[in-house]
Motif scaffolding. Sequence first.
Motif, PDB file in Angstrom:
ATOM      1  N   ALA A   8       0.860  -1.188   0.000  1.00  0.00           N
ATOM      2  CA  ALA A   8       0.000   0.000   0.000  1.00  0.00           C
ATOM      3  C   ALA A   8       0.898   1.241   0.000  1.00  0.00           C
ATOM      4  O   ALA A   8       1.967   1.244   0.619  1.00  0.00           O
ATOM      5  N   VAL A   9       0.469   2.265  -0.743  1.00  0.00           N
ATOM      6  CA  VAL A   9       1.232   3.514  -0.809  1.00  0.00           C
ATOM      7  C   VAL A   9       0.327   4.634  -0.299  1.00  0.00           C
ATOM      8  O   VAL A   9      -0.821   4.773  -0.761  1.00  0.00           O
ATOM      9  N   GLY A  34       4.289 -10.034 -10.205  1.00  0.00           N
ATOM     10  CA  GLY A  34       3.967 -11.417  -9.847  1.00  0.00           C
ATOM     11  C   GLY A  34       4.254 -11.715  -8.394  1.00  0.00           C
ATOM     12  O   GLY A  34       3.780 -12.717  -7.849  1.00  0.00           O
ATOM     13  N   ARG A  35       5.068 -10.857  -7.773  1.00  0.00           N
ATOM     14  CA  ARG A  35       5.506 -11.141  -6.392  1.00  0.00           C
ATOM     15  C   ARG A  35       4.798 -10.287  -5.356  1.00  0.00           C
ATOM     16  O   ARG A  35       4.932 -10.508  -4.162  1.00  0.00           O
ATOM     17  N   VAL A  36       4.051  -9.268  -5.825  1.00  0.00           N
ATOM     18  CA  VAL A  36       3.395  -8.371  -4.874  1.00  0.00           C
ATOM     19  C   VAL A  36       2.060  -7.894  -5.453  1.00  0.00           C
ATOM     20  O   VAL A  36       1.916  -7.777  -6.671  1.00  0.00           O
ATOM     21  N   ARG A  37       1.102  -7.657  -4.587  1.00  0.00           N
ATOM     22  CA  ARG A  37      -0.186  -7.121  -5.040  1.00  0.00           C
ATOM     23  C   ARG A  37      -0.318  -5.702  -4.529  1.00  0.00           C
ATOM     24  O   ARG A  37      -0.340  -5.477  -3.313  1.00  0.00           O
ATOM     25  N   ILE A  38      -0.371  -4.723  -5.467  1.00  0.00           N
ATOM     26  CA  ILE A  38      -0.519  -3.325  -5.035  1.00  0.00           C
ATOM     27  C   ILE A  38      -2.006  -3.075  -4.796  1.00  0.00           C
ATOM     28  O   ILE A  38      -2.803  -3.097  -5.728  1.00  0.00           O
ATOM     29  N   VAL A  39      -2.362  -2.871  -3.549  1.00  0.00           N
ATOM     30  CA  VAL A  39      -3.790  -2.807  -3.194  1.00  0.00           C
ATOM     31  C   VAL A  39      -4.261  -1.406  -2.813  1.00  0.00           C
ATOM     32  O   VAL A  39      -5.458  -1.171  -2.641  1.00  0.00           O
ATOM     33  N   HIS A  40      -3.313  -0.478  -2.671  1.00  0.00           N
ATOM     34  CA  HIS A  40      -3.703   0.906  -2.374  1.00  0.00           C
ATOM     35  C   HIS A  40      -2.605   1.828  -2.864  1.00  0.00           C
ATOM     36  O   HIS A  40      -1.488   1.817  -2.337  1.00  0.00           O
ATOM     37  N   PHE A  41      -2.912   2.581  -3.926  1.00  0.00           N
ATOM     38  CA  PHE A  41      -1.933   3.517  -4.493  1.00  0.00           C
ATOM     39  C   PHE A  41      -2.750   4.520  -5.304  1.00  0.00           C
ATOM     40  O   PHE A  41      -2.882   4.409  -6.509  1.00  0.00           O
ATOM     41  N   LEU A  57       4.234   1.986   2.115  1.00  0.00           N
ATOM     42  CA  LEU A  57       5.167   3.085   1.856  1.00  0.00           C
ATOM     43  C   LEU A  57       4.429   4.369   2.193  1.00  0.00           C
ATOM     44  O   LEU A  57       3.306   4.568   1.716  1.00  0.00           O
ATOM     45  N   VAL A  58       5.026   5.231   2.987  1.00  0.00           N
ATOM     46  CA  VAL A  58       4.354   6.475   3.381  1.00  0.00           C
ATOM     47  C   VAL A  58       5.177   7.667   2.919  1.00  0.00           C
ATOM     48  O   VAL A  58       6.342   7.825   3.284  1.00  0.00           O
ATOM     49  N   GLU A  59       4.551   8.523   2.100  1.00  0.00           N
ATOM     50  CA  GLU A  59       5.161   9.773   1.645  1.00  0.00           C
ATOM     51  C   GLU A  59       4.504  10.930   2.394  1.00  0.00           C
ATOM     52  O   GLU A  59       3.282  10.924   2.583  1.00  0.00           O
ATOM     53  N   GLY A  60       5.293  11.920   2.772  1.00  0.00           N
ATOM     54  CA  GLY A  60       4.714  13.144   3.334  1.00  0.00           C
ATOM     55  C   GLY A  60       4.828  13.232   4.849  1.00  0.00           C
ATOM     56  O   GLY A  60       5.108  12.256   5.542  1.00  0.00           O
ATOM     57  N   SER A  61       4.600  14.457   5.335  1.00  0.00           N
ATOM     58  CA  SER A  61       4.703  14.721   6.776  1.00  0.00           C
ATOM     59  C   SER A  61       3.311  14.901   7.374  1.00  0.00           C
ATOM     60  O   SER A  61       2.315  14.996   6.663  1.00  0.00           O
ATOM     61  N   VAL A  62       3.283  14.970   8.694  1.00  0.00           N
ATOM     62  CA  VAL A  62       2.014  15.135   9.418  1.00  0.00           C
ATOM     63  C   VAL A  62       1.800  16.620   9.690  1.00  0.00           C
ATOM     64  O   VAL A  62       2.563  17.241  10.438  1.00  0.00           O
ATOM     65  N   THR A  63       0.766  17.198   9.058  1.00  0.00           N
ATOM     66  CA  THR A  63       0.509  18.642   9.240  1.00  0.00           C
ATOM     67  C   THR A  63      -0.950  18.967   9.560  1.00  0.00           C
ATOM     68  O   THR A  63      -1.279  20.145   9.722  1.00  0.00           O
ATOM     69  N   ALA A  72      -1.931   6.805  12.549  1.00  0.00           N
ATOM     70  CA  ALA A  72      -2.099   5.742  13.550  1.00  0.00           C
ATOM     71  C   ALA A  72      -2.845   4.548  12.945  1.00  0.00           C
ATOM     72  O   ALA A  72      -2.485   3.392  13.183  1.00  0.00           O
ATOM     73  N   GLU A  73      -3.862   4.833  12.151  1.00  0.00           N
ATOM     74  CA  GLU A  73      -4.629   3.761  11.490  1.00  0.00           C
ATOM     75  C   GLU A  73      -3.742   2.946  10.550  1.00  0.00           C
ATOM     76  O   GLU A  73      -3.789   1.722  10.529  1.00  0.00           O
ATOM     77  N   ILE A  74      -2.931   3.656   9.752  1.00  0.00           N
ATOM     78  CA  ILE A  74      -2.072   2.980   8.769  1.00  0.00           C
ATOM     79  C   ILE A  74      -1.041   2.114   9.491  1.00  0.00           C
ATOM     80  O   ILE A  74      -0.762   0.991   9.096  1.00  0.00           O
TER      81      ILE A  74
END
Length: 168
Positions: A8-9, A34-41, A57-63, A72-74
């Motif tokens: 998930a991204v 074939g080796r990974v399923r991208i389920v959130h991007f 993978l998490v991009e960005g800061s908390v603002t 927290a959920e992620i």
Amino acid sequence: MTTPPTLAVWKFTSCDGCQLTLLDCEDELLALAGRVRIVHFTEASSTVEPGPYDVSLVEGSVTTPDELRRVAEIREQSRILVTIGACATHGGIQALRNFADIEEFTSIVYASPEYIETLSTSTPISDHVPVDFELRGCPIDRRQLLDTLCAFLAGRAPDIPNTSVCTE
Ligand code: SF4
């Protein structure tokens, strides 16, 4: 047949440049497919599957207050959480606000600042939840990103120095 791990991204406050680095790995992603399923991007697809996720993978800061809740959920939903880029690992350019008066900023920039829901600081993801690995750079380096993904999918730690920055 074993189920491929899920990836998930996630985007927080950022310019999207690090997610674009991932999109730029088109050929390598096809090889990984074939080796990974991208389920959130959401930058690449409208497909959204509920967690739990093997790697996030998490991009960005908390603002914003909403980002405080989401991070927290992620974390709760992710077995491995990797932060990508200077925004996520250090707060990014938007952390300049940490040394200023945010109310003064919003009153200067916005006609109706009372509608702006923002925190007075921009902080790295690791200030709020445990992070398994930080990939630094602005933007991140595509080779390091692929190495990191492959390592976690293979169940080992990435062999990338923690002081590295993007050189591409
Ligand atoms: Fe954009 Fe740089 Fe932040 Fe990545 S680290 S999202 S490239 S500003």
